[in-house]
Design a protein around this motif. Structure first.
Motif, PDB file in Angstrom:
ATOM      1  N   LEU A  77       0.841  -1.201   0.000  1.00 53.06           N
ATOM      2  CA  LEU A  77       0.000   0.000   0.000  1.00 53.06           C
ATOM      3  C   LEU A  77       0.876   1.251   0.000  1.00 53.06           C
ATOM      4  O   LEU A  77       0.619   2.203  -0.759  1.00 53.06           O
ATOM      5  N   LEU A  78       1.916   1.261   0.816  1.00 54.09           N
ATOM      6  CA  LEU A  78       2.800   2.418   0.895  1.00 54.09           C
ATOM      7  C   LEU A  78       3.520   2.655  -0.434  1.00 54.09           C
ATOM      8  O   LEU A  78       3.608   3.794  -0.910  1.00 54.09           O
ATOM      9  N   VAL A  79       4.019   1.595  -1.042  1.00 54.01           N
ATOM     10  CA  VAL A  79       4.758   1.734  -2.304  1.00 54.01           C
ATOM     11  C   VAL A  79       3.853   2.270  -3.404  1.00 54.01           C
ATOM     12  O   VAL A  79       4.210   3.207  -4.130  1.00 54.01           O
ATOM     13  N   ARG A  80       2.659   1.703  -3.548  1.00 50.45           N
ATOM     14  CA  ARG A  80       1.767   2.138  -4.628  1.00 50.45           C
ATOM     15  C   ARG A  80       1.306   3.572  -4.423  1.00 50.45           C
ATOM     16  O   ARG A  80       1.266   4.365  -5.376  1.00 50.45           O
ATOM     17  N   SER A  81       0.968   3.923  -3.197  1.00 53.19           N
ATOM     18  CA  SER A  81       0.558   5.299  -2.922  1.00 53.19           C
ATOM     19  C   SER A  81       1.729   6.262  -3.117  1.00 53.19           C
ATOM     20  O   SER A  81       1.558   7.368  -3.641  1.00 53.19           O
ATOM     21  N   GLY A  82       2.915   5.829  -2.707  1.00 51.69           N
ATOM     22  CA  GLY A  82       4.089   6.680  -2.837  1.00 51.69           C
ATOM     23  C   GLY A  82       4.470   6.936  -4.284  1.00 51.69           C
ATOM     24  O   GLY A  82       4.830   8.067  -4.647  1.00 51.69           O
ATOM     25  N   VAL A  83       4.396   5.923  -5.126  1.00 52.79           N
ATOM     26  CA  VAL A  83       4.715   6.101  -6.545  1.00 52.79           C
ATOM     27  C   VAL A  83       3.698   7.034  -7.205  1.00 52.79           C
ATOM     28  O   VAL A  83       4.060   7.891  -8.019  1.00 52.79           O
ATOM     29  N   ALA A  85       2.059   9.424  -5.693  1.00 54.94           N
ATOM     30  CA  ALA A  85       2.372  10.771  -5.188  1.00 54.94           C
ATOM     31  C   ALA A  85       3.582  11.354  -5.906  1.00 54.94           C
ATOM     32  O   ALA A  85       3.589  12.539  -6.289  1.00 54.94           O
ATOM     33  N   LEU A  86       4.613  10.561  -6.096  1.00 53.34           N
ATOM     34  CA  LEU A  86       5.824  11.036  -6.762  1.00 53.34           C
ATOM     35  C   LEU A  86       5.534  11.459  -8.202  1.00 53.34           C
ATOM     36  O   LEU A  86       6.001  12.509  -8.668  1.00 53.34           O
ATOM     37  N   ALA A  87       4.729  10.657  -8.902  1.00 53.49           N
ATOM     38  CA  ALA A  87       4.385  10.976 -10.293  1.00 53.49           C
ATOM     39  C   ALA A  87       3.603  12.287 -10.378  1.00 53.49           C
ATOM     40  O   ALA A  87       3.883  13.136 -11.235  1.00 53.49           O
ATOM     41  N   LEU A  88       2.640  12.463  -9.491  1.00 53.35           N
ATOM     42  CA  LEU A  88       1.858  13.702  -9.491  1.00 53.35           C
ATOM     43  C   LEU A  88       2.733  14.907  -9.138  1.00 53.35           C
ATOM     44  O   LEU A  88       2.564  15.995  -9.700  1.00 53.35           O
ATOM     45  N   GLY A  89       3.665  14.717  -8.207  1.00 57.73           N
ATOM     46  CA  GLY A  89       4.565  15.803  -7.834  1.00 57.73           C
ATOM     47  C   GLY A  89       5.448  16.248  -8.982  1.00 57.73           C
ATOM     48  O   GLY A  89       5.658  17.449  -9.200  1.00 57.73           O
ATOM     49  N   LEU A  90       5.975  15.289  -9.754  1.00 58.11           N
ATOM     50  CA  LEU A  90       6.804  15.625 -10.910  1.00 58.11           C
ATOM     51  C   LEU A  90       6.001  16.355 -11.983  1.00 58.11           C
ATOM     52  O   LEU A  90       6.505  17.287 -12.635  1.00 58.11           O
ATOM     53  N   LEU A  91       4.743  15.964 -12.166  1.00 61.68           N
ATOM     54  CA  LEU A  91       3.879  16.660 -13.122  1.00 61.68           C
ATOM     55  C   LEU A  91       3.654  18.121 -12.701  1.00 61.68           C
ATOM     56  O   LEU A  91       3.636  19.027 -13.546  1.00 61.68           O
ATOM     57  N   LEU A  92       3.490  18.338 -11.405  1.00 60.74           N
ATOM     58  CA  LEU A  92       3.305  19.710 -10.911  1.00 60.74           C
ATOM     59  C   LEU A  92       4.547  20.564 -11.180  1.00 60.74           C
ATOM     60  O   LEU A  92       4.430  21.742 -11.534  1.00 60.74           O
ATOM     61  N   VAL A  93       5.718  19.987 -11.014  1.00 57.21           N
ATOM     62  CA  VAL A  93       6.949  20.725 -11.291  1.00 57.21           C
ATOM     63  C   VAL A  93       7.047  21.067 -12.776  1.00 57.21           C
ATOM     64  O   VAL A  93       7.384  22.199 -13.166  1.00 57.21           O
ATOM     65  N   LEU A 125       6.830  25.412  -5.617  1.00 53.52           N
ATOM     66  CA  LEU A 125       6.381  24.200  -6.315  1.00 53.52           C
ATOM     67  C   LEU A 125       7.521  23.246  -6.650  1.00 53.52           C
ATOM     68  O   LEU A 125       7.275  22.096  -7.019  1.00 53.52           O
ATOM     69  N   LEU A 126       8.763  23.686  -6.513  1.00 58.22           N
ATOM     70  CA  LEU A 126       9.889  22.784  -6.746  1.00 58.22           C
ATOM     71  C   LEU A 126       9.893  21.622  -5.758  1.00 58.22           C
ATOM     72  O   LEU A 126      10.444  20.555  -6.042  1.00 58.22           O
ATOM     73  N   SER A 127       9.287  21.829  -4.597  1.00 58.58           N
ATOM     74  CA  SER A 127       9.293  20.777  -3.573  1.00 58.58           C
ATOM     75  C   SER A 127       8.090  19.844  -3.676  1.00 58.58           C
ATOM     76  O   SER A 127       7.910  18.982  -2.817  1.00 58.58           O
ATOM     77  N   ALA A 128       7.265  19.979  -4.724  1.00 52.45           N
ATOM     78  CA  ALA A 128       6.029  19.193  -4.835  1.00 52.45           C
ATOM     79  C   ALA A 128       6.248  17.675  -4.718  1.00 52.45           C
ATOM     80  O   ALA A 128       5.510  17.007  -3.984  1.00 52.45           O
ATOM     81  N   PRO A 129       7.238  17.074  -5.408  1.00 50.36           N
ATOM     82  CA  PRO A 129       7.416  15.614  -5.254  1.00 50.36           C
ATOM     83  C   PRO A 129       7.702  15.206  -3.814  1.00 50.36           C
ATOM     84  O   PRO A 129       7.211  14.166  -3.352  1.00 50.36           O
ATOM     85  N   PHE A 130       8.485  16.012  -3.097  1.00 52.90           N
ATOM     86  CA  PHE A 130       8.812  15.698  -1.708  1.00 52.90           C
ATOM     87  C   PHE A 130       7.590  15.861  -0.805  1.00 52.90           C
ATOM     88  O   PHE A 130       7.337  15.041   0.070  1.00 52.90           O
ATOM     89  N   VAL A 131       6.835  16.944  -1.011  1.00 53.43           N
ATOM     90  CA  VAL A 131       5.666  17.208  -0.177  1.00 53.43           C
ATOM     91  C   VAL A 131       4.630  16.087  -0.321  1.00 53.43           C
ATOM     92  O   VAL A 131       4.114  15.570   0.672  1.00 53.43           O
ATOM     93  N   LEU A 132       4.328  15.702  -1.556  1.00 57.88           N
ATOM     94  CA  LEU A 132       3.275  14.705  -1.783  1.00 57.88           C
ATOM     95  C   LEU A 132       3.692  13.317  -1.302  1.00 57.88           C
ATOM     96  O   LEU A 132       2.880  12.579  -0.727  1.00 57.88           O
ATOM     97  N   THR A 133       4.945  12.960  -1.519  1.00 58.74           N
ATOM     98  CA  THR A 133       5.404  11.643  -1.054  1.00 58.74           C
ATOM     99  C   THR A 133       5.443  11.595   0.473  1.00 58.74           C
ATOM    100  O   THR A 133       5.099  10.574   1.080  1.00 58.74           O
ATOM    101  N   THR A 134       5.834  12.690   1.099  1.00 54.27           N
ATOM    102  CA  THR A 134       5.815  12.754   2.565  1.00 54.27           C
ATOM    103  C   THR A 134       4.393  12.624   3.090  1.00 54.27           C
ATOM    104  O   THR A 134       4.157  11.968   4.114  1.00 54.27           O
TER     105      THR A 134
END
Length: 432
Positions: A77-83, A85-93, A125-134
């Motif tokens: 569950l953590l891995v799938r949710s984390g991936v 989040a990371l993908a959405l964060g990169l899109l925001l950047v 917004l540069l920190s979006a991948p970190f914020v969402l994965t956290t």
């Protein structure tokens, strides 16, 4: 959870207080505008945290009832949710420039405020991948009823942010850009701490990462379904906030700055109450997973009692501390005068909003996210915008009336749905 959550608005309060003592209100207005935009972006992605907490809590309850802890299910569950989040964060950047330009065009601030708000938002917004994965990692720990990790991560992140605020804003004279840069650095640290805690809690994460990730859509179906409902619900809430801020911006920088301070004080209340709400998510989800209706009812009553008690204490504190609070946040005479004029909303809002904050936690934990979505849509369309339209002659007071009644309506609708849900559970138990 209260201690970890309250550190977030305290950070915003420090930002506001530091910027509120600069010579011009334009820096505070720019950060208010930029922070509003970032709130829309990051809070709209809050479904990642809430969905992960809900699924983790119910899985925890189910496994505990069966006395068969399943660490692999939790890790996947953590891995799938984390991936996700990371993908959405990169899109925001990648798309931050058109996103920021569109939002600021819609909000129509003054030229000086717009330029500073654009620069602030680009940096943040540069920190979006970190914020969402956290978000996901902390939601996972909350669902497992481990609240020490969120406390560690949030307090450390916000302490670093406060220190860097002073360095970048006062020391290096970077003003609103300094506030943004400090937050990016702190968010990066928060991710590193959260990821380290997750690896320590589940050592198999790295070794079995590919297996946990899975390419089977069925493995993601429940995660995507619950996240869709929460996304729509949160988007409606934050679009309401953005509309509020945009209307305030059109009334001038001084009103925008005063409203920003009121919102920061509301956020202090909100995050304090969210400590109870997050506990509700974990405990209610655990009770549903264990199929224990009596425990669920007890959780609803207990968390409701403490939520109302905290809201009353916050309102009383704001009322008694008005003469001390206003000078802390600004020494700009025009902003202080407007803040004093509208300060009664600071006292009213905790009591008006507590019901919705509390019941959100119950509904997230029990997985009844579609009901949350529908209630939010109804309150937004049938209450907030009609009341705002009818009270435009009252200007800023009309905005606050619409916002207050919107939150009252959320609490009433969710309260009625909660009664129906608990009654249904009780009848089903009696029948069985």
């Amino acid at each position: 959870m209260i201690l970890s959550n309250i550190s977030v608005p305290l950070l915003g309060l420090v930002d506001t207080a530091i910027l509120g003592h600069l010579p011009s209100p334009v820096y505070l207005s720019a950060v208010a505008l930029g922070a509003s935009l970032l709130s829309i972006v990051f809070w709209a992605m809050g479904f990642l945290r809430m969905g992960t907490t809900s699924l983790a809590a119910r899985a925890q309850g189910q496994h505990r009832a069966q006395k068969q802890p399943d660490e692999h299910a939790m890790a996947s569950l953590l891995v799938r949710s984390g991936v996700l989040a990371l993908a959405l964060g990169l899109l925001l950047v990648m798309f931050r420039t058109p996103l920021i330009n569109t939002a600021l065009t819609w909000m129509e601030p003054s030229a000086s405020t717009e330029a500073l708000a654009r620069s602030y938002s680009h940096i943040r917004l540069l920190s979006a991948p970190f914020v969402l994965t956290t978000m996901v990692i902390l939601g996972w720990f909350i669902g497992r009823q481990n609240t020490r990790v969120p406390l560690l991560v949030m307090v450390a992140t916000n302490l670093v942010n406060v220190i860097l605020d002073m360095v970048f804003i006062w020391g290096l004279k970077l003003n609103s850009d300094g506030a943004a840069l400090a937050t990016v650095c702190a968010d990066t640290l928060g991710f590193v701490l959260a990821a380290g805690c997750a690896l320590r809690a589940s050592p198999s994460l790295i070794r079995r990462f590919t297996r946990y990730l899975s390419c089977n859509l069925d493995d993601y179906r429940e995660l995507l379904s619950i996240n869709r409902h929460l996304f729509i619900r949160t988007l409606c809430l934050l679009l309401t906030f953005a509309f509020f801020t945009a209307q305030g911006a059109q009334m001038g920088d001084d009103i925008l700055a005063a409203n920003a301070i009121i919102f920061q004080l509301l956020m202090l209340t909100s995050y304090s109450l969210d400590g109870i709400a997050h506990a509700s998510e974990a405990l209610a989800g655990d009770a549903v997973g264990a199929q224990n209706p009596q425990r669920l009812e007890a959780i609803v009553v207990t968390t409701g009692f403490w939520s109302v008690l905290i809201a009353m204490a916050m309102s009383l504190s704001f009322s008694l501390g008005q003469t001390l609070i206003i000078p802390v946040f600004t020494d700009i005479a025009a902003v202080a005068q407007i803040l004093s004029e509208f300060y009664h909303w600071v006292i009213v809002l905790p009591l008006a909003c507590v019901w919705a904050f509390w019941l959100d936690g119950i509904f997230i934990g029990t997985g009844r996210t579609k009901t949350m979505q529908n209630a939010m849509l109804g309150c937004c369309v049938l209450v907030f915008f009609p009341v705002w339209w009818a009270t435009q002659a009252l200007h800023n007071n009309g905005l606050w009336i619409a916002f207050t009644l919107f939150n009252v309506a959320r609490g009433v609708s969710l309260g009625w749905c909660t009664i129906q849900f608990l009654s249904h559970n009780r009848n089903r138990l009696s029948h069985n």
